[in-house]
Design an enzyme around this catalytic site. Structure first.
Site, PDB file in Angstrom:
ATOM      1  N   GLY A 130       0.831  -1.211   0.000  1.00  0.00           N
ATOM      2  CA  GLY A 130       0.000   0.000   0.000  1.00  0.00           C
ATOM      3  C   GLY A 130       0.853   1.243   0.000  1.00  0.00           C
ATOM      4  O   GLY A 130       2.054   1.191  -0.281  1.00  0.00           O
ATOM      5  N   ASN A 131       0.247   2.388   0.286  1.00  0.00           N
ATOM      6  CA  ASN A 131       1.005   3.631   0.362  1.00  0.00           C
ATOM      7  C   ASN A 131       0.415   4.516   1.455  1.00  0.00           C
ATOM      8  O   ASN A 131      -0.599   4.182   2.052  1.00  0.00           O
ATOM      9  CB  ASN A 131       1.035   4.335  -0.999  1.00  0.00           C
ATOM     10  CG  ASN A 131      -0.352   4.685  -1.474  1.00  0.00           C
ATOM     11  OD1 ASN A 131      -1.005   5.546  -0.902  1.00  0.00           O
ATOM     12  ND2 ASN A 131      -0.826   4.004  -2.510  1.00  0.00           N
ATOM     13  N   ARG A 132       1.065   5.644   1.703  1.00  0.00           N
ATOM     14  CA  ARG A 132       0.720   6.455   2.874  1.00  0.00           C
ATOM     15  C   ARG A 132      -0.409   7.454   2.626  1.00  0.00           C
ATOM     16  O   ARG A 132      -0.705   8.274   3.483  1.00  0.00           O
ATOM     17  CB  ARG A 132       1.970   7.220   3.342  1.00  0.00           C
ATOM     18  CG  ARG A 132       3.041   6.318   3.927  1.00  0.00           C
ATOM     19  CD  ARG A 132       4.316   7.098   4.196  1.00  0.00           C
ATOM     20  NE  ARG A 132       4.083   8.228   5.087  1.00  0.00           N
ATOM     21  CZ  ARG A 132       4.828   9.321   5.103  1.00  0.00           C
ATOM     22  NH1 ARG A 132       5.851   9.444   4.266  1.00  0.00           N
ATOM     23  NH2 ARG A 132       4.569  10.288   5.936  1.00  0.00           N
ATOM     24  N   SER A 133      -1.046   7.395   1.478  1.00  0.00           N
ATOM     25  CA  SER A 133      -2.080   8.396   1.213  1.00  0.00           C
ATOM     26  C   SER A 133      -3.288   8.195   2.135  1.00  0.00           C
ATOM     27  O   SER A 133      -3.824   7.097   2.228  1.00  0.00           O
ATOM     28  CB  SER A 133      -2.521   8.288  -0.247  1.00  0.00           C
ATOM     29  OG  SER A 133      -3.493   9.256  -0.505  1.00  0.00           O
ATOM     30  N   ALA A 140      -3.664   7.902  -4.842  1.00  0.00           N
ATOM     31  CA  ALA A 140      -2.312   7.404  -5.084  1.00  0.00           C
ATOM     32  C   ALA A 140      -2.454   5.961  -5.570  1.00  0.00           C
ATOM     33  O   ALA A 140      -2.907   5.090  -4.821  1.00  0.00           O
ATOM     34  CB  ALA A 140      -1.499   7.462  -3.797  1.00  0.00           C
TER      35      ALA A 140
END
Ligand code: CTP
Length: 396
Positions: free
Chosen positions: A202-205, A274
Site C-alpha cells: 500500500g502507500n501512505r495516502s 495514489a
C-alpha cells in the site's frame, strides 16, 4: 443576515458569548436560543443584552408570533455552539422538545454545529453515529479541537474557539454555487495491491485531499461521484453530504474499473488517489508462510495508468485532472514531463517528503495547465487548496 445561535448546556457556553459578539460585529441580526441547561451556565440577561433580542427557551413563550417555527423559517443560518452530546443525539433523532429543537426542525437554512464534550463521549459510537447521520443530512461541523477539558483531562472534545466558528460561519454564508450543473468524479485514497489473502502493498495516502475536493465541489453545487480507495471511515465522513455519492475500490485494477464508470457521467475527473504502479504478478491463494522455507520472491507487473486512459478517451469538453506527488528539487520539471505523458488538462503538483504532504493536515500545491504553465498555487488547509484547484479548473 438572520442568524440563530443555539446554545446548549456545556461549560463552553461562555465562549458562545464572544461568538455572538463577533456575529453582531459583522452586522448580523442574531437570535440566541439557549436550552434550559445552557441558562445554568450563562443567564438570559447576558444573551439578551449581547444579542439585543429577546431570549426564550420554551415553545410556549411568544405564542402569537409562532416563535417555535418562525425563528427557524426566517434564519439564513443556524449555529449550535456548544453542541452537547445530548443535543446532537436530539438533532439526529429529530426531537422537538424545546425551542431550539423546533427551530432546527423548522429551518431550511444551513446548520453548523460546534460539538463540545468529554473525549469519551465524543468518541462513543452513539455520538459518532449521530454525527454521521447529521453529516449525511448536510449539517456542517466545526471542531471539536484537541486540548484541555474541564476536569483537568485533555483530548478531543474541546469546542472550537469562537474565532474558528466565526470563520466557518463566514465561509458558509459566502458559499458559492458556481459548480451547479456539473458532475465531478474524484478518486481518493491509496490503492492496495494484494500479495496473499492477508497482505498487501500500500502507500501512505490518507485520502484527505480528495475528500476535501469532494466536499468543496459539493458545497459549490456540483454532483460529486467519489471513488474512495482504502480511506479510513472518519476521514471519508468529512465528504458525507447531500450531492456526494461514494463508491469504494480496493486495488488499482478495481479503481480503474470504477473510474471508467464514473468518468462516463462526469464533466470533470480528478484523480487524487495514489495508485500503485505495479501489482504482484501472482497473488498467492494461501498465506505465504515461513514453513515453505526460504525467502519469497515477488515479481511485479505494471498496472494500467488510469488517468492516462481516461484522458485518451475523454469526451469533448471533459476536463481531466491528475495529481503528482514529487520529491526533490526538480519536482516542477518532472511534473511537466508527467503532465505531457498523461495528456491531462491540469496537473496539481504536490512536493512530498517524509514529513510533507501525505498525512499532514496542510498542503501546498502548484497547478499546471495544458500548456505546462503554472496557473495557480495554493497553500493552507486541504479544503482551501481544494477550493483553489476548483477555481483553476472552472476558470474562475
Ligand atoms: N495514476 C493513475 N494510474 C496509475 C498511476 C497513477 O491514474 N497507474 C494517476 C494518479 O492518480 C495521479 C497521477 O496519475 O493523478 C500521477 O501519479 P504518480 O504516481 O505521481 O504518477 P506515475 O505515472 O505513477 O509516475 P511515477 O513513476 O513518478 O510514480
Amino acid at each position: 443576515m438572520n442568524i440563530v445561535v443555539g446554545v446548549t448546556g456545556g461549560i463552553a457556553a461562555y465562549k458562545a458569548v464572544h461568538l455572538v459578539r463577533l456575529l453582531i460585529g459583522d452586522g448580523h441580526e442574531v437570535h440566541v436560543v439557549p436550552t434550559e441547561d445552557a441558562l445554568r451556565f450563562v443567564g438570559r440577561p447576558t444573551w439578551e443584552s449581547i444579542s439585543r433580542n429577546p431570549v426564550t427557551t420554551s415553545v410556549h413563550d411568544d405564542v402569537p408570533k409562532v416563535r417555535h417555527v418562525a425563528l427557524g423559517q426566517n434564519a439564513d443560518l443556524v449555529v449550535v455552539a456548544p453542541a452537547t452530546a445530548n443535543t446532537l443525539a436530539g438533532m439526529a433523532a429529530g426531537l422537538a422538545s424545546d425551542l431550539l429543537g423546533t427551530t432546527l426542525l423548522a429551518t431550511k437554512a444551513p446548520v453548523l454545529v460546534a460539538p463540545a464534550m468529554h473525549t469519551e463521549m465524543w468518541l462513543h459510537p452513539a455520538t459518532q453515529a449521530n454525527m454521521a447521520t447529521l453529516a449525511a443530512r448536510g449539517v456542517h461541523v466545526v471542531g471539536p479541537d484537541d486540548g484541555p477539558l474541564t476536569g483537568g483531562d485533555s483530548g478531543a472534545g474541546r469546542m472550537s474557539e469562537p474565532e474558528a466558528i466565526h470563520a466557518a460561519v463566514r465561509e458558509l454564508l459566502g458559499a458559492r454555487r458556481d459548480l451547479e450543473g456539473l458532475t465531478v468524479a474524484v478518486s481518493t485514497g491509496g490503492t492496495r495491491e494484494p500479495i496473499d489473502p492477508v497482505r498487501f502493498i500500500g502507500n501512505r495516502s490518507s485520502g484527505r485531499q480528495g475528500v476535501a475536493l469532494a466536499a468543496a465541489a459539493a458545497d459549490r453545487g456540483a454532483r460529486v461521484l467519489l471513488a474512495a480507495t482504502n480511506v479510513e471511515a472518519d476521514v471519508l465522513r468529512d465528504a458525507a453530504r447531500p450531492g456526494v455519492e461514494i463508491t469504494t475500490a480496493g486495488s488499482a485494477t478495481e479503481l480503474a474499473e470504477v473510474m471508467r464508470g464514473l468518468a462516463a457521467e462526469a464533466d470533470v475527473v480528478i484523480m487524487a488517489a495514489a495508485v500503485a504502479d505495479f501489482r504482484a504478478a501472482e497473488v498467492s491463494d494461501g498465506k505465504l508462510t515461513k514453513e515453505a522455507g526460504g525467502v519469497p520472491a515477488l515479481t511485479f507487473v505494471e498496472n494500467e495508468d488510469i488517468v492516462a486512459g481516461l484522458a485518451a478517451n475523454r469526451r469533448e469538453g471533459q476536463r481531466i485532472v491528475a495529481f503528482a506527488a514529487e520529491t526533490g528539487e526538480d519536482y516542477l520539471e518532472r511534473a511537466r514531463r508527467k503532465r505531457r505523458k498523461k495528456d491531462v488538462d491540469f496537473l496539481a503538483v504536490n512536493q512530498v517528503g517524509w514529513d510533507k504532504g501525505f498525512e499532514a493536515p496542510d498542503n501546498t500545491l502548484y497547478f499546471l495547465n495544458s500548456q505546462d504553465e503554472v496557473v495557480g498555487e495554493a497553500s493552507g488547509s486541504k479544503r482551501q487548496v481544494a477550493d483553489a484547484l476548483l477555481d483553476v479548473i472552472s476558470g474562475a
